[in-house]
Write an enzyme that holds these catalytic residues in place. Structure first.
Site, PDB file in Angstrom:
ATOM      1  N   VAL A 119       0.756  -1.470  -0.013  1.00 38.54           N
ATOM      2  CA  VAL A 119      -0.031   0.097  -0.143  1.00 38.54           C
ATOM      3  C   VAL A 119       0.923   1.350  -0.105  1.00 38.54           C
ATOM      4  CG1 VAL A 119      -1.954  -1.024   1.127  1.00 38.54           C
ATOM      5  CG2 VAL A 119      -0.171  -0.199   2.455  1.00 38.54           C
ATOM      6  N   TYR A 120       2.009   1.366   0.056  1.00 41.02           N
ATOM      7  CA  TYR A 120       2.909   2.331  -0.053  1.00 41.02           C
ATOM      8  C   TYR A 120       2.917   2.878  -1.286  1.00 41.02           C
ATOM      9  CZ  TYR A 120       5.192   1.140   4.519  1.00 41.02           C
ATOM     10  OH  TYR A 120       5.351   0.571   5.742  1.00 41.02           O
TER      11      TYR A 120
END
Length: 352
Positions: free
Chosen positions: A75-76
């Protein structure tokens, strides 16, 4: 850089890890990572020069200092951090020189922020491998505890990943004491069938020592290595917020998106701890961040603090901590000024 075993495993990692949260822009599901995760064509470097160059400079500085552990998550930047790391491992730093750790389970759903179902986790792992351009990660971590999925199902996904060779080791992140104890014990009850947890990633610094009550004792008892996140107290322990007035330009505290993340560590109690770190740093003729980082790096049970930096210069300053060991009297003083309050039922009964 000195290497340490990750928990009770044979895997050795550098005793400082590199975090990649700051590598990628936030938001947007139509960037290169999204297309990479779906098997489409990757964007060219030219469209991501700013992020790529910063990531390349950081990874090169880390690698040249002997660092091996690089921590990221799916999710970065909606996967963009994984995508950039994959490109850099192909072009700049050999894949075999790095211990690649990623995380899965966090989802952009306001009604369910964590999905650690077996289906979601294994699908997410395959997408991460595609973005990273590798057939395996060295450490695969559950991003947080999912109260809506049976823990056994989540742990079965970790076992499947390791058994299939897509992950060499597995760990968790942001599990409370009882959650970690339950998960770690479950994995130990079927040797040869279930794979013991190698690590847990938790926030830990002079400004946040809450894990010492339950999480850290459980981890040490179960042979699970601790990877501290935010080891510099979300940047506050660098001393950049000591001066009165608005936060420094470019800092997290000055960011509309991240100011609320920093704000809890700007109270009077935190100020006393930051002042103590600054005094110790003055006495040692060192930057405060090196004193704060050395303290957490050498705490019992800690394997490798994960350091995230905005620039390669900031990272290099942090990596200079390698040759530093705090004098016993300074360590004791920092222990005292930052000691958490233990109330029922967290007392050490032997001292009552």
């Amino acid at each position: 850089m000195e290497l340490r075993h990750l928990g009770r495993t044979g895997l050795r990692v550098s005793r400082i890890g590199l975090g990649t949260l700051g590598w990628a822009r936030s938001g947007g599901a139509s960037g290169p990572a999204d297309r990479a995760g779906r098997g489409g064509q990757h964007d060219t470097y030219g469209q991501h020069d700013q992020y790529l160059q910063n990531a390349a400079d950081q990874l090169k500085a880390f690698w040249e200092a002997g660092g091996t552990l690089v921590d990221t998550a799916d999710v970065y930047g909606d996967g963009e951090a994984e995508y950039l790391l994959g490109r850099l491992m192909r072009d700049r730093v050999p894949r075999g020189d790095l211990v690649v750790a990623t995380k899965a389970g966090s989802v952009p759903d306001p009604d369910r922020r964590i999905d650690c179902s077996r289906g979601h986790l294994l699908t997410a792992l395959d997408a991460s491998l595609d973005r990273l351009g590798t057939d395996h990660v060295d450490l695969w971590q559950v991003h947080a505890y999912d109260p809506y999925t049976p823990l056994e199902e989540t742990l079965q996904a970790l076992d499947t990943a390791v058994s299939s060779g897509r992950a060499r080791y597995a760990g968790v992140s942001d599990f409370s004491g009882w959650q970690l104890a339950k998960a770690g014990t479950w994995q130990l009850t079927a040797p040869g069938v279930r794979h013991p947890l190698a690590s847990t990633q938790m926030e830990y610094s002079l400004l946040q020592r809450g894990i010492e009550r339950e999480v850290l004792p459980a981890a040490r008892d179960l042979g699970i290595g601790l990877l501290p996140s935010s080891p510099l107290g979300r940047g506050v322990l660098t001393g950049k917020y000591r001066q009165p007035g608005p936060p420094p330009t470019g800092s997290r505290g000055a960011s509309e998106r991240l100011a609320a993340f920093v704000e809890p560590y700007l109270d009077e109690t935190a100020g006393r701890i930051v002042d103590a770190v600054a005094i110790a740093a003055d006495g040692l003729a060192l930057p405060p961040l090196q004193v704060a980082l050395a303290w957490v790096r050498d705490r019992p049970g800690v394997v490798a603090p994960i350091v995230g930096a905005r620039t390669a210069e900031q990272l290099t300053e942090a990596l200079s901590v390698e040759g530093l060991s705090l004098p016993d009297e300074i360590r004791a003083a920092l222990d005292d000024v930052s000691a958490p309050v233990h109330r029922y039922p967290d007392h050490d009964w032997s001292e009552l």
